[in-house]
Design a protein around this motif. Structure first.
Motif, PDB file in Angstrom:
ATOM      1  N   ILE A  60     -76.654 -10.923 -89.925  1.00  5.36           N
ATOM      2  CA  ILE A  60     -75.762 -11.322 -91.027  1.00  5.36           C
ATOM      3  C   ILE A  60     -75.684 -10.199 -92.073  1.00  5.36           C
ATOM      4  CG2 ILE A  60     -75.416 -12.999 -92.912  1.00  5.36           C
ATOM      5  CD1 ILE A  60     -75.008 -14.345 -90.266  1.00  5.36           C
ATOM      6  N   SER A  61     -76.787  -9.455 -92.256  1.00  9.17           N
ATOM      7  CA  SER A  61     -76.754  -8.388 -93.273  1.00  9.17           C
ATOM      8  C   SER A  61     -75.677  -7.348 -92.925  1.00  9.17           C
ATOM      9  CB  SER A  61     -78.127  -7.723 -93.402  1.00  9.17           C
ATOM     10  OG  SER A  61     -78.559  -7.293 -92.129  1.00  9.17           O
ATOM     11  N   ASP A  62     -75.539  -7.028 -91.618  1.00  9.50           N
ATOM     12  CA  ASP A  62     -74.492  -6.076 -91.193  1.00  9.50           C
ATOM     13  C   ASP A  62     -73.113  -6.707 -91.370  1.00  9.50           C
ATOM     14  OD1 ASP A  62     -76.285  -4.124 -90.441  1.00  9.50           O
ATOM     15  OD2 ASP A  62     -76.384  -4.785 -88.350  1.00  9.50           O
ATOM     16  N   LEU A  63     -72.996  -7.965 -90.922  1.00  7.72           N
ATOM     17  CA  LEU A  63     -71.682  -8.635 -90.990  1.00  7.72           C
ATOM     18  C   LEU A  63     -71.201  -8.733 -92.426  1.00  7.72           C
ATOM     19  CD1 LEU A  63     -72.139 -11.539 -88.415  1.00  7.72           C
ATOM     20  CD2 LEU A  63     -70.980  -9.341 -88.103  1.00  7.72           C
ATOM     21  N   ARG A  64     -72.147  -9.036 -93.321  1.00  8.21           N
ATOM     22  CA  ARG A  64     -71.783  -9.197 -94.730  1.00  8.21           C
ATOM     23  C   ARG A  64     -71.236  -7.874 -95.287  1.00  8.21           C
ATOM     24  NH1 ARG A  64     -72.474 -11.946 -99.439  1.00  8.21           N
ATOM     25  NH2 ARG A  64     -73.013 -13.859 -98.397  1.00  8.21           N
ATOM     26  N   ARG A  65     -71.947  -6.774 -94.966  1.00  8.36           N
ATOM     27  CA  ARG A  65     -71.517  -5.455 -95.457  1.00  8.36           C
ATOM     28  C   ARG A  65     -70.128  -5.099 -94.926  1.00  8.36           C
ATOM     29  NH1 ARG A  65     -75.658  -3.375 -93.337  1.00  8.36           N
ATOM     30  NH2 ARG A  65     -74.647  -1.966 -91.868  1.00  8.36           N
ATOM     31  N   TRP A  66     -69.940  -5.247 -93.605  1.00  8.01           N
ATOM     32  CA  TRP A  66     -68.662  -4.839 -92.991  1.00  8.01           C
ATOM     33  C   TRP A  66     -67.517  -5.748 -93.452  1.00  8.01           C
ATOM     34  CZ3 TRP A  66     -71.474  -5.029 -87.625  1.00  8.01           C
ATOM     35  CH2 TRP A  66     -72.313  -3.917 -87.500  1.00  8.01           C
ATOM     36  N   SER A  67     -67.795  -7.055 -93.495  1.00  4.72           N
ATOM     37  CA  SER A  67     -66.695  -7.975 -93.822  1.00  4.72           C
ATOM     38  C   SER A  67     -66.337  -7.905 -95.305  1.00  4.72           C
ATOM     39  CB  SER A  67     -67.021  -9.405 -93.397  1.00  4.72           C
ATOM     40  OG  SER A  67     -68.191  -9.857 -94.032  1.00  4.72           O
ATOM     41  N   GLU A  68     -67.344  -7.628 -96.144  1.00  9.49           N
ATOM     42  CA  GLU A  68     -67.053  -7.542 -97.590  1.00  9.49           C
ATOM     43  C   GLU A  68     -66.207  -6.296 -97.893  1.00  9.49           C
ATOM     44  OE1 GLU A  68     -70.485  -7.685-100.148  1.00  9.49           O
ATOM     45  OE2 GLU A  68     -69.219  -8.025-101.917  1.00  9.49           O
ATOM     46  N   THR A  69     -66.563  -5.173 -97.237  1.00  6.83           N
ATOM     47  CA  THR A  69     -65.770  -3.942 -97.438  1.00  6.83           C
ATOM     48  C   THR A  69     -64.326  -4.193 -96.990  1.00  6.83           C
ATOM     49  OG1 THR A  69     -67.721  -2.590 -97.063  1.00  6.83           O
ATOM     50  CG2 THR A  69     -65.603  -1.474 -96.811  1.00  6.83           C
ATOM     51  N   THR A  70     -64.174  -4.878 -95.850  1.00  4.92           N
ATOM     52  CA  THR A  70     -62.830  -5.138 -95.328  1.00  4.92           C
ATOM     53  C   THR A  70     -62.080  -6.088 -96.249  1.00  4.92           C
ATOM     54  OG1 THR A  70     -63.749  -4.881 -93.115  1.00  4.92           O
ATOM     55  CG2 THR A  70     -61.540  -5.818 -93.259  1.00  4.92           C
ATOM     56  N   TRP A  71     -62.776  -7.096 -96.745  1.00  5.05           N
ATOM     57  CA  TRP A  71     -62.153  -8.047 -97.677  1.00  5.05           C
ATOM     58  C   TRP A  71     -61.577  -7.296 -98.883  1.00  5.05           C
ATOM     59  CZ3 TRP A  71     -60.937 -13.153 -98.424  1.00  5.05           C
ATOM     60  CH2 TRP A  71     -60.652 -13.528 -99.738  1.00  5.05           C
ATOM     61  N   LYS A  72     -62.425  -6.439 -99.489  1.00  4.87           N
ATOM     62  CA  LYS A  72     -61.978  -5.722-100.702  1.00  4.87           C
ATOM     63  C   LYS A  72     -60.762  -4.842-100.391  1.00  4.87           C
ATOM     64  CE  LYS A  72     -66.385  -5.622-103.112  1.00  4.87           C
ATOM     65  NZ  LYS A  72     -67.620  -4.854-103.297  1.00  4.87           N
ATOM     66  N   HIS A  73     -60.803  -4.199 -99.238  1.00  2.00           N
ATOM     67  CA  HIS A  73     -59.706  -3.316 -98.823  1.00  2.00           C
ATOM     68  C   HIS A  73     -58.405  -4.118 -98.636  1.00  2.00           C
ATOM     69  CE1 HIS A  73     -57.489  -0.577 -96.150  1.00  2.00           C
ATOM     70  NE2 HIS A  73     -57.490  -1.518 -95.234  1.00  2.00           N
ATOM     71  N   LEU A  74     -58.502  -5.250 -97.941  1.00  2.00           N
ATOM     72  CA  LEU A  74     -57.282  -6.030 -97.658  1.00  2.00           C
ATOM     73  C   LEU A  74     -56.744  -6.708 -98.914  1.00  2.00           C
ATOM     74  CD1 LEU A  74     -58.057  -7.604 -94.143  1.00  2.00           C
ATOM     75  CD2 LEU A  74     -56.595  -5.646 -94.666  1.00  2.00           C
ATOM     76  N   ILE A  75     -57.660  -7.205 -99.765  1.00  2.07           N
ATOM     77  CA  ILE A  75     -57.191  -7.842-101.003  1.00  2.07           C
ATOM     78  C   ILE A  75     -56.518  -6.800-101.893  1.00  2.07           C
ATOM     79  CG2 ILE A  75     -58.063  -8.762-103.223  1.00  2.07           C
ATOM     80  CD1 ILE A  75     -57.719 -10.998-101.278  1.00  2.07           C
ATOM     81  N   ALA A  76     -57.092  -5.597-101.929  1.00  7.74           N
ATOM     82  CA  ALA A  76     -56.486  -4.532-102.756  1.00  7.74           C
ATOM     83  C   ALA A  76     -55.062  -4.250-102.267  1.00  7.74           C
ATOM     84  CB  ALA A  76     -57.342  -3.268-102.709  1.00  7.74           C
ATOM     85  N   ILE A  77     -54.869  -4.241-100.944  1.00  8.91           N
ATOM     86  CA  ILE A  77     -53.516  -4.016-100.408  1.00  8.91           C
ATOM     87  C   ILE A  77     -52.616  -5.206-100.753  1.00  8.91           C
ATOM     88  CG2 ILE A  77     -52.137  -3.768 -98.295  1.00  8.91           C
ATOM     89  CD1 ILE A  77     -54.427  -2.235 -97.062  1.00  8.91           C
ATOM     90  N   ALA A  78     -53.153  -6.425-100.547  1.00 10.44           N
ATOM     91  CA  ALA A  78     -52.337  -7.633-100.795  1.00 10.44           C
ATOM     92  C   ALA A  78     -51.881  -7.706-102.253  1.00 10.44           C
ATOM     93  CB  ALA A  78     -53.132  -8.881-100.414  1.00 10.44           C
ATOM     94  N   MET A  79     -52.672  -7.134-103.166  1.00  8.11           N
ATOM     95  CA  MET A  79     -52.338  -7.212-104.588  1.00  8.11           C
ATOM     96  C   MET A  79     -51.636  -5.946-105.090  1.00  8.11           C
ATOM     97  SD  MET A  79     -53.268 -10.186-105.223  1.00  8.11           S
ATOM     98  CE  MET A  79     -53.049 -10.265-106.993  1.00  8.11           C
ATOM     99  N   SER A  80     -51.161  -5.111-104.162  1.00  9.68           N
ATOM    100  CA  SER A  80     -50.527  -3.847-104.558  1.00  9.68           C
ATOM    101  C   SER A  80     -49.069  -3.807-104.100  1.00  9.68           C
ATOM    102  CB  SER A  80     -51.284  -2.671-103.924  1.00  9.68           C
ATOM    103  OG  SER A  80     -50.899  -2.558-102.563  1.00  9.68           O
ATOM    104  N   PRO A  81     -48.295  -2.823-104.563  1.00 12.76           N
ATOM    105  CA  PRO A  81     -46.897  -2.747-104.109  1.00 12.76           C
ATOM    106  C   PRO A  81     -46.753  -2.493-102.609  1.00 12.76           C
ATOM    107  CG  PRO A  81     -47.238  -1.427-106.088  1.00 12.76           C
ATOM    108  CD  PRO A  81     -48.595  -1.864-105.631  1.00 12.76           C
ATOM    109  N   VAL A  82     -47.789  -1.936-101.939  1.00 10.67           N
ATOM    110  CA  VAL A  82     -47.628  -1.687-100.492  1.00 10.67           C
ATOM    111  C   VAL A  82     -47.838  -2.942 -99.639  1.00 10.67           C
ATOM    112  CG1 VAL A  82     -48.166   0.786-100.508  1.00 10.67           C
ATOM    113  CG2 VAL A  82     -50.006  -0.840-100.144  1.00 10.67           C
ATOM    114  N   ALA A  83     -48.124  -4.075-100.304  1.00  8.61           N
ATOM    115  CA  ALA A  83     -48.348  -5.332 -99.552  1.00  8.61           C
ATOM    116  C   ALA A  83     -47.162  -5.643 -98.640  1.00  8.61           C
ATOM    117  CB  ALA A  83     -48.590  -6.484-100.515  1.00  8.61           C
TER     118      ALA A  83
END
Ligand SMILES: Cc1cc2nc3c(=O)[nH]c(=O)nc-3n(C[C@H](O)[C@H](O)[C@H](O)COP(=O)(O)OP(=O)(O)OC[C@H]3O[C@@H](n4cnc5c(N)ncnc54)[C@H](O)[C@@H]3O)c2cc1C
Length: 338
Positions: A60-83
């Motif tokens: 879970i420690s690996d999954l948390r790290r990888w999924s959290e980084t991906t979450w931040k990346h995708l949310i940043a895109i979703a909240m930007s003009p390139v969405a």
């Protein structure tokens, strides 16, 4: 020294790894080699929904790290003009269970507004005894893959369409090989821990469906994911079957379960059916191993086996591939000084 790097695989895992190497390592001559490119890769057909699923015994420690980084990346895109270009958006909905005690998820603090549903909400779903409501992020993977490919090529990346029969055939021409070959690692590397989990999705026209609805009960799993142009219905999983033919029995099972969850789907028009193979593994493989070919030692960084979560983990895993290359560069510098 400019490293010559080959990335095997042009799926969401390979393309994101190639971009993270370009942008984090800041040097390198990178070629993505694959026999299938978007829109023919597994992710292209997938639900594109952020939610960890089918990841074996990956810590879970690996999954948390990888999924959290991906979450931040995708949310940043979703909240930007390139969405609009990447077709990334936030989506809210229900995850339901027929058990009276809902099994808590380790990722509940990563999504937004995760809460248990109220008795009034439960009344809307007669087959459920418990459930949660949360907001996640989703992408139309075909549009997102195009967005990634443009970014990779703008950064100077090259592509080559070719089938590889052995990693050894690339080793003489490259300083580093990054292996993102998905479920086919079973054949390319004889990695028998990799098993396909065949999934069937039906895409329908149902613009009135605005919430996702997931049902988690084993054997009766079903999900309805509203997308940009179509709504995705899914839920038929089969372990160990390599066939990507659409089967009538899967069409029927997915339709029945999803209409039970969201009865208004009975009036939806079917757009198309799709079958894909989840690259399931005992645990995600993300590590460096060295191969020696004609006396030359070449690092091979493996990044595959993301099961039902390649979209959910891709950016975090790709960031770690770049870290492994930086480590390799440091080791070489240290050796050169000795
Ligand atoms: C029905 C279904 C629904 C899903 N829904 C979701 C979801 O909602 N959210 C989520 O997070 N995940 C989901 N997934 C999982 C996700 O799609 C996968 O984990 C992810 O796409 C795997 O990506 P990949 O790049 O590793 O593999 P792939 O997309 O399969 O790409 C592999 C690449 O390697 C290349 N390759 C392989 N072997 C060779 C070779 N020998 N020579 C040359 N090239 C080679 C291929 O050509 C291809 O380019 C779903 C999967 C399925 C099947």
């Amino acid at each position: 020294m400019v490293l010559k790097i080959c990335v095997i695989g042009a799926g969401i895992i390979g393309l994101s790894s190639a971009i993270q190497i370009q942008e984090r390592v800041g040097q390198g001559d990178i070629t993505v080699v694959a026999d299938k490119f978007s829109p023919e890769t597994t992710g292209d057909g997938s639900g594109g929904f952020w939610k960890p699923h089918m990841l074996g015994e990956t810590p879970i420690s690996d999954l948390r790290r990888w999924s959290e980084t991906t979450w931040k990346h995708l949310i940043a895109i979703a909240m930007s003009p390139v969405a609009a270009q990447a077709e990334a958006y936030m989506v809210s909905g229900y995850s339901l269970s027929s058990r009276s005690q809902y099994q808590e998820e380790w990722w509940k603090d990563l999504v937004l507004g995760y809460r248990h549903i109220t008795p009034r909400e439960l009344q809307m779903f007669p087959d459920a005894k418990s459930g949660v409501f949360f907001t996640s992020v989703q992408i139309n993977v075909v549009a997102y893959m195009d967005f990634l490919l443009r970014r990779f090529q703008k950064n100077g990346g090259k592509i080559q369409r070719k089938a590889i029969t052995s990693i050894d055939e690339l080793a003489p021409d490259y300083d580093v090989v990054v292996n993102c070959c998905g479920v086919r690692a079973r054949h390319l590397l004889d990695d028998f821990e990799v098993t396909p989990v065949r999934g069937h999705l039906t895409r329908v026209q149902a613009p009135w469906v605005k919430h996702f609805v997931l049902r988690l009960d084993p054997g009766e799993e079903a999900f309805v994911l509203p997308g940009v142009m179509t709504t995705v219905l899914g839920g038929a999983d089969e372990v160990g079957n390599w066939s990507i033919e659409v089967k009538d029995e899967d069409k029927g099972a997915v339709w029945r379960r999803c209409c039970q969850l969201v009865p208004s789907l009975q009036n939806a028009q079917v757009d198309h059916h799709w079958v894909g193979l989840r690259p399931s593994r005992s645990r995600v493989r993300l590590e460096t191993k060295h191969v020696t070919v004609h006396g030359r030692k070449v690092p091979v960084i493996h990044n595959y086996g993301h099961g039902g979560s390649g979209v959910t983990l891709h950016w975090g895993c790709a960031a770690e591939v770049a870290e492994l290359i930086l480590q390799e560069i440091q080791d070489r510098r240290r050796m050169a000084k000795l």
